[in-house]
Design a protein around this motif. Structure first.
Motif, PDB file in Angstrom:
ATOM      1  N   ASN A   1      28.234  28.995  33.204  1.00  0.00           N
ATOM      2  CA  ASN A   1      27.552  28.523  34.628  1.00  0.00           C
ATOM      3  C   ASN A   1      27.084  30.814  33.912  1.00  0.00           C
ATOM      4  O   ASN A   1      27.507  31.763  34.539  1.00  0.00           O
ATOM      5  CB  ASN A   1      27.953  29.047  35.742  1.00  0.00           C
ATOM      6  CG  ASN A   1      27.770  29.368  36.597  1.00  0.00           C
ATOM      7  OD1 ASN A   1      26.287  29.877  36.699  1.00  0.00           O
ATOM      8  ND2 ASN A   1      28.077  29.215  38.077  1.00  0.00           N
ATOM      9  N   VAL A   2      25.586  30.962  34.010  1.00  0.00           N
ATOM     10  CA  VAL A   2      25.214  32.180  33.029  1.00  0.00           C
ATOM     11  C   VAL A   2      25.101  32.997  34.834  1.00  0.00           C
ATOM     12  O   VAL A   2      24.739  34.180  34.451  1.00  0.00           O
ATOM     13  CB  VAL A   2      24.449  32.604  32.425  1.00  0.00           C
ATOM     14  CG1 VAL A   2      23.295  32.190  32.934  1.00  0.00           C
ATOM     15  CG2 VAL A   2      24.062  33.757  31.488  1.00  0.00           C
ATOM     16  N   ILE A   3      25.090  32.822  35.979  1.00  0.00           N
ATOM     17  CA  ILE A   3      24.659  33.737  36.748  1.00  0.00           C
ATOM     18  C   ILE A   3      25.124  33.358  37.847  1.00  0.00           C
ATOM     19  O   ILE A   3      24.943  34.882  38.574  1.00  0.00           O
ATOM     20  CB  ILE A   3      22.980  31.822  37.783  1.00  0.00           C
ATOM     21  CG1 ILE A   3      22.338  31.783  37.193  1.00  0.00           C
ATOM     22  CG2 ILE A   3      22.585  33.029  38.400  1.00  0.00           C
ATOM     23  CD1 ILE A   3      21.306  32.690  36.123  1.00  0.00           C
ATOM     24  N   GLU A   4      26.362  33.085  37.592  1.00  0.00           N
ATOM     25  CA  GLU A   4      27.388  33.259  39.188  1.00  0.00           C
ATOM     26  C   GLU A   4      27.615  34.732  39.056  1.00  0.00           C
ATOM     27  O   GLU A   4      28.405  35.329  37.640  1.00  0.00           O
ATOM     28  CB  GLU A   4      28.439  32.193  39.049  1.00  0.00           C
ATOM     29  CG  GLU A   4      29.646  32.290  39.419  1.00  0.00           C
ATOM     30  CD  GLU A   4      29.538  31.828  41.424  1.00  0.00           C
ATOM     31  OE1 GLU A   4      29.324  32.182  42.258  1.00  0.00           O
ATOM     32  OE2 GLU A   4      28.539  30.861  41.147  1.00  0.00           O
TER      33      GLU A   4
ATOM     34  N   THR B   1      30.797  41.227  35.196  1.00  0.00           N
ATOM     35  CA  THR B   1      30.779  40.047  35.846  1.00  0.00           C
ATOM     36  C   THR B   1      30.457  38.929  36.773  1.00  0.00           C
ATOM     37  O   THR B   1      30.493  38.400  36.694  1.00  0.00           O
ATOM     38  CB  THR B   1      31.809  40.472  37.418  1.00  0.00           C
ATOM     39  OG1 THR B   1      30.273  41.750  37.678  1.00  0.00           O
ATOM     40  CG2 THR B   1      32.355  41.823  37.347  1.00  0.00           C
ATOM     41  N   ILE B   2      29.043  39.411  35.328  1.00  0.00           N
ATOM     42  CA  ILE B   2      27.648  37.676  35.560  1.00  0.00           C
ATOM     43  C   ILE B   2      28.509  36.534  34.762  1.00  0.00           C
ATOM     44  O   ILE B   2      28.780  36.512  33.798  1.00  0.00           O
ATOM     45  CB  ILE B   2      26.601  38.845  35.326  1.00  0.00           C
ATOM     46  CG1 ILE B   2      26.164  39.655  36.659  1.00  0.00           C
ATOM     47  CG2 ILE B   2      25.497  36.962  35.202  1.00  0.00           C
ATOM     48  CD1 ILE B   2      24.980  39.657  35.657  1.00  0.00           C
TER      49      ILE B   2
ATOM     50  N   ALA C   1      37.263  30.952  34.384  1.00  0.00           N
ATOM     51  CA  ALA C   1      37.617  31.578  34.027  1.00  0.00           C
ATOM     52  C   ALA C   1      35.879  32.790  34.121  1.00  0.00           C
ATOM     53  O   ALA C   1      35.431  32.150  33.875  1.00  0.00           O
ATOM     54  CB  ALA C   1      37.616  31.810  32.443  1.00  0.00           C
ATOM     55  N   GLN C   2      36.119  33.991  34.432  1.00  0.00           N
ATOM     56  CA  GLN C   2      35.150  35.003  34.376  1.00  0.00           C
ATOM     57  C   GLN C   2      34.547  34.696  33.071  1.00  0.00           C
ATOM     58  O   GLN C   2      35.698  34.988  32.234  1.00  0.00           O
ATOM     59  CB  GLN C   2      35.516  35.955  35.031  1.00  0.00           C
ATOM     60  CG  GLN C   2      34.395  37.163  34.836  1.00  0.00           C
ATOM     61  CD  GLN C   2      35.360  38.724  36.103  1.00  0.00           C
ATOM     62  OE1 GLN C   2      35.899  39.010  35.819  1.00  0.00           O
ATOM     63  NE2 GLN C   2      34.235  39.312  36.071  1.00  0.00           N
ATOM     64  N   VAL C   3      33.508  34.869  33.299  1.00  0.00           N
ATOM     65  CA  VAL C   3      32.866  35.023  30.566  1.00  0.00           C
ATOM     66  C   VAL C   3      31.129  35.889  31.866  1.00  0.00           C
ATOM     67  O   VAL C   3      31.177  36.295  32.565  1.00  0.00           O
ATOM     68  CB  VAL C   3      32.311  33.604  31.219  1.00  0.00           C
ATOM     69  CG1 VAL C   3      33.155  31.995  31.419  1.00  0.00           C
ATOM     70  CG2 VAL C   3      30.851  33.607  32.173  1.00  0.00           C
TER      71      VAL C   3
END
Length: 372
Positions: A290-293, A308-309, A324-326
């Motif tokens: 999810n590249v937007i979150e 953090t995006i 997981a944060q990506v």
């Protein structure tokens, strides 16, 4: 290409996570070997890395949308080698039987009120090529969209005539005799005969209307609801095909469709937001990027960290989800039990320096329970 065989070690597609600033560029292997918590940078210097897939030896292949290249990346040394160049916005790529299959994106939308111009050469196509060699075939997917209009939606051109001229191929799955293409503009998954180049419709995900924000959402004329927008495609156990759909970026409108080899819906994973890619391991665990979150709603403040995006959601066959944060992930890949992703895939959109894209490997400890 993904194959799940009973007699071989299964290679699937997997996950990614944010690159930690403390990890040096081109760190290569790393002592963690992907099994614990640390995230290791495998390769740097990429431009808009999108879909990842298996390649020869210890290498993977990645589409670099911003530079127009398809490159191989060594998972041991981090060495990046260009295999193709001069393409228009390559977004998806797969490798099968000595050939590369590349999905090239559509042109940017026209200025507000302006008429669309002629698409650039090679846009909205499936390109078949030899690594390091020449292009063998370019299959025009926009032409199929104009002729077949798989999702049945209409738009209207500047002259008021109904048209449906959107084709934005985003991900590829090569399966021997056919190549499946997730076309984010056409709202459909297309099937291309690997021998003849003939295009047909494999799957059309339904418009989403059953989540808040989609029930009465404005869409193309005659359509109400959130466009599904296919973004990722891969093969899972038992020959099933997995397709991620964006859901117009409305929270909870994202989906992963589990399909039979003929495109029949077997299962649906819902409650996702803005999927941009996916992977499945041999146990049926699904990973969704999810590249937007985490993206700011307005202009970011001075302390905003672009790393953090994005996030990856892990959906096991049984049990609770975790995330997981990506850092802006798109392509996902599991290889030999390790999880990889293309990171910083929309860095150019945020006006970050060229070459910011990376391939990263992440340990299992990077995931935390949803809501935990």
């Amino acid at each position: 290409m993904k194959r799940f065989r009973r007699t071989a070690v299964v290679v699937a597609a997997g996950v990614a996570v944010v690159v930690l600033p403390a990890v040096p560029a081109g760190a290569g292997g790393g002592a963690d070997h992907g099994q614990g918590g640390p995230v290791v940078t495998v390769a740097t210097g990429l431009d808009g890395p999108r879909q990842l897939n298996d390649y020869r030896g210890n290498r993977v292949v990645v589409a670099e949308s911003d530079s127009g290249e398809v490159s191989s990346v060594s998972l041991r040394s981090g060495k990046v080698e260009s295999l193709l160049s001069g393409l228009f916005s390559p977004q998806g790529v797969d490798y099968d039987r000595g050939r590369l299959y590349v999905a090239t994106g559509g042109p940017p939308p026209p200025e507000e009120g302006g008429a669309p111009g002629a698409p650039p050469p090679g846009a909205s196509s499936l390109v078949v090529a030899e690594p390091g060699g020449g292009v063998l075939q370019t299959i025009d997917l926009l032409a199929y969209e104009l002729a077949a209009n798989p999702d049945g939606q209409l738009q209207f051109g500047p002259d008021g005539a109904p048209v449906d001229a959107l084709s934005n191929p985003f991900a590829v799955l090569a399966q021997g005799r056919r190549v499946l293409v997730a076309d984010a503009g056409a709202n459909a998954v297309l099937s291309v005969d690997a021998r003849t180049g003939e295009v047909s419709t494999f799957f059309v995900p339904p418009v989403v209307t059953d989540v808040p924000g989609c029930e009465t959402a404005e869409n193309n004329p005659g359509t109400v609801g959130c466009d599904p927008v296919p973004t990722g495609i891969t093969e899972g156990p038992h020959g099933r095909v997995y397709v991620s759909t964006l859901g117009a970026e409305v929270p909870g409108a994202g989906r992963v469709y589990v399909l039979s080899s003929r495109g029949r819906v077997v299962d649906v994973i819902d409650g996702l937001t803005s999927p941009t890619g996916l992977a499945v391991d041999r146990r049926g665990t699904v990973y969704v990027s999810n590249v937007i979150e985490g993206a700011p709603q307005g202009a970011p403040g001075p302390d905003f960290d672009p790393a953090t995006i994005g996030e990856v959601t892990r959906v096991p066959a049984r049990g609770a989800r975790s995330t997981a944060q990506v850092a802006m992930p798109t392509g996902l890949l599991v290889r030999d039990g390790d999880l990889y992703a293309s990171a910083w895939s929309i860095a150019a959109f945020l006006q970050l320096p060229a070459g910011r894209g990376e391939i990263v490997r992440v340990g299992r400890g990077a995931f935390t329970p949803v809501g935990g």
